[in-house]
Motif scaffolding. Structure first.
Motif, short mmCIF file in Angstrom:
data_model
loop_
_atom_site.label_atom_id
_atom_site.label_comp_id
_atom_site.label_asym_id
_atom_site.label_seq_id
_atom_site.Cartn_x
_atom_site.Cartn_y
_atom_site.Cartn_z
N ASP A 240 0.86 -1.17 0.00
CA ASP A 240 0.00 0.00 0.00
C ASP A 240 0.91 1.23 0.00
OD1 ASP A 240 -1.58 2.17 0.64
OD2 ASP A 240 -2.84 1.06 2.04
N PRO A 241 0.80 2.11 -1.01
CA PRO A 241 1.70 3.27 -1.09
C PRO A 241 1.59 4.20 0.11
CG PRO A 241 -0.09 3.46 -2.69
CD PRO A 241 -0.11 2.06 -2.16
N VAL A 242 0.38 4.34 0.67
CA VAL A 242 0.21 5.22 1.84
C VAL A 242 0.91 4.63 3.05
CG1 VAL A 242 -1.46 6.24 3.43
CG2 VAL A 242 -1.94 6.21 0.98
N GLU A 243 0.82 3.30 3.21
CA GLU A 243 1.52 2.65 4.33
C GLU A 243 3.03 2.76 4.16
OE1 GLU A 243 0.27 1.51 7.18
OE2 GLU A 243 -1.61 2.33 6.41
N GLU A 244 3.48 2.64 2.90
CA GLU A 244 4.91 2.83 2.62
C GLU A 244 5.35 4.23 3.00
OE1 GLU A 244 7.22 0.95 -0.79
OE2 GLU A 244 5.21 1.16 -1.63
N ALA A 245 4.51 5.20 2.67
CA ALA A 245 4.82 6.60 2.97
C ALA A 245 4.88 6.82 4.48
CB ALA A 245 3.76 7.51 2.35
N ALA A 263 7.05 11.06 -2.14
CA ALA A 263 6.41 10.62 -3.37
C ALA A 263 7.42 9.96 -4.31
CB ALA A 263 5.73 11.80 -4.06
N ASP A 264 8.60 10.55 -4.40
CA ASP A 264 9.66 10.00 -5.25
C ASP A 264 10.11 8.63 -4.72
OD1 ASP A 264 11.71 10.33 -7.42
OD2 ASP A 264 13.07 10.20 -5.70
N PHE A 265 10.19 8.50 -3.41
CA PHE A 265 10.62 7.24 -2.80
C PHE A 265 9.67 6.09 -3.13
CE2 PHE A 265 10.17 4.28 0.81
CZ PHE A 265 11.43 3.69 0.81
N ILE A 266 8.36 6.37 -3.10
CA ILE A 266 7.40 5.28 -3.38
C ILE A 266 6.99 5.23 -4.85
CG2 ILE A 266 6.50 5.23 -1.03
CD1 ILE A 266 4.18 6.92 -1.88
N GLY A 267 7.54 6.15 -5.67
CA GLY A 267 7.32 6.09 -7.12
C GLY A 267 6.00 6.64 -7.60
N LEU A 268 5.50 7.71 -6.94
CA LEU A 268 4.24 8.29 -7.35
C LEU A 268 4.41 9.76 -7.71
CD1 LEU A 268 1.65 6.89 -4.75
CD2 LEU A 268 2.05 6.11 -7.08
N ASN A 269 3.53 10.23 -8.56
CA ASN A 269 3.47 11.65 -8.90
C ASN A 269 3.10 12.43 -7.64
OD1 ASN A 269 1.36 13.94 -9.57
ND2 ASN A 269 2.76 13.84 -11.30
N PRO A 270 3.83 13.52 -7.28
CA PRO A 270 3.57 14.25 -6.04
C PRO A 270 2.12 14.72 -5.88
CG PRO A 270 5.64 14.96 -6.97
CD PRO A 270 5.01 14.06 -7.99
N SER A 271 1.53 15.22 -6.98
CA SER A 271 0.15 15.71 -6.91
C SER A 271 -0.82 14.57 -6.60
CB SER A 271 -0.24 16.38 -8.24
OG SER A 271 -1.58 16.80 -8.21
N TYR A 272 -0.62 13.45 -7.28
CA TYR A 272 -1.48 12.28 -7.04
C TYR A 272 -1.26 11.73 -5.64
CZ TYR A 272 -3.19 7.48 -7.26
OH TYR A 272 -3.82 6.29 -6.98
N PHE A 273 0.01 11.67 -5.21
CA PHE A 273 0.32 11.15 -3.87
C PHE A 273 -0.34 12.02 -2.79
CE2 PHE A 273 3.23 11.73 -0.18
CZ PHE A 273 2.93 10.54 0.47
#
Length: 346
Positions: A240-245, A263-273
């Motif tokens: 889960d990207p949020v749990e990773e964050a 956001a960069d660490f988990i590989g997501l676009n900052p706005s979307y994250f």
């Protein structure tokens, strides 16, 4: 299908107008009521009506102010003012707010039907002037689906800019822009899921967007979110990207970690994250990080061997006064006072 909102502080008049609408045999999508202007604005925020019927004299917010607020929205809402004979001069002030139809109390069936027919004719004329072909929406969704599926982020960004530029040329009202963006997103979502490889998550919620810029920001974040989700799935990232964050934030509380870095660490676009994190936690990134810092600070303050100045650095505050100010705002007392409450001498 039409959406209608009736605003009047008298229950009997609201019921009477509801009955007249029902007798009109209009294709009605929704028929709602409100007892004053304040409640009416809440209803409009939840769902933009096509037609708004409003009384003049009401408590909390009268019809004149309501008309002014609706005019500020730049929304394609046709307003009809209902007034008593003695209020007619007052009602005419609404002309400056785009009100073109009036109904005098008591409202009769014939007068009501005539006004409804005028509203429908105007609505049809406006709709034809701002018509965007379904084939055009399907073409955009198809190109967008290809860019997302092939992970072509630059092409996707260019396409969204192209759509924005073309739609702005139509000079559409906010509710029409929202309808179009919602339709494009629905078509995109369907095309991605029909491939039956990955079930794409995420919904686009544009209701309540304050202006066109906010609607576009939400739309862009949702579309880029599909690309990021697809990229993550293809990399085999099942976490889960949020749990990773959250885990990343937890292990870096002593550092000034930015949203972009996580956001960069988990590989997501900052706005979307940012949008995803807020939806999942009901807190912004900064709110969550601050809360976790303060919770860790409380645990350390409960251990006598820790000096308060050392604790501020341990939870990411190089500026000690900033730490004490933030702690007091969060906990309601200074760190030293918190220790005293625990029976620990500073």
């Amino acid at each position: 299908m039409y959406r209608i909102l009736i605003v009047d502080d008298e229950p009997m008049i609201r019921k009477g107008l509801q009955k007249l609408v029902e007798q009109s045999e209009l294709p009605i999508e929704s028929l709602r009521t409100a007892e004053n202007g304040v409640v009416a604005l809440q209803r409009i925020g939840e769902e933009r009506p096509d037609f708004l019927f409003t009384d003049i004299r009401m408590p909390k917010m009268d019809g004149l102010e309501l008309c002014a607020r609706v005019a500020e929205m730049d929304a394609d809402i046709q307003v009809v003012v209902i007034s008593g004979f003695g209020d007619f001069e007052y009602a005419q002030k609404c002309v400056s707010y785009g009100v073109k139809e009036y109904l005098l109390k008591p409202v009769n069936i014939k007068g009501f039907q005539n006004v409804l027919e005028k509203l429908i004719r105007t609505k049809t004329k406006v709709s034809s002037e701002t018509f965007v072909a379904v084939t055009k929406l399907e073409q955009w969704a198809s190109r967008m689906e290809h860019a997302v599926w092939m992970l072509q982020e630059a092409e996707l960004k260019g396409l969204i800019s192209e759509i924005l530029e073309e739609l702005q040329a139509y000079k559409l009202k906010l509710n029409r822009v929202i309808d179009i963006l919602q339709e494009i997103h629905t078509l995109l979502h369907q095309r991605l899921n029909v491939r039956d490889v990955y079930l794409m998550q995420g919904e686009l919620e544009l209701t309540g967007a304050a202006d066109e810029q906010e609607a576009w920001c939400r739309f862009t974040a949702a579309v880029h979110g599909h690309l990021e989700e697809l990229r993550a799935k293809r990399k085999g990232k099942l976490k889960d990207p949020v749990e990773e964050a959250k885990q990343y934030i937890e292990t870096h509380l002593a550092e000034e970690v930015s949203l972009e870095e996580v956001a960069d660490f988990i590989g997501l676009n900052p706005s979307y994250f940012s949008q995803l994190f807020k939806q999942s936690t009901q807190e912004t990134f900064v709110q969550y990080r601050t809360r976790r810092r303060m919770e860790k600070a409380k645990k350390l303050l409960e251990q006598p061997q820790w000096r308060i100045t050392d604790i501020s650095g341990e939870v990411g505050y190089a500026d000690h006064p900033h730490f004490t100010k933030t702690f007091k705002k969060y906990e309601g007392c200074l760190p030293s006072e918190y220790r005293q409450q625990m029976g620990i001498r500073t």
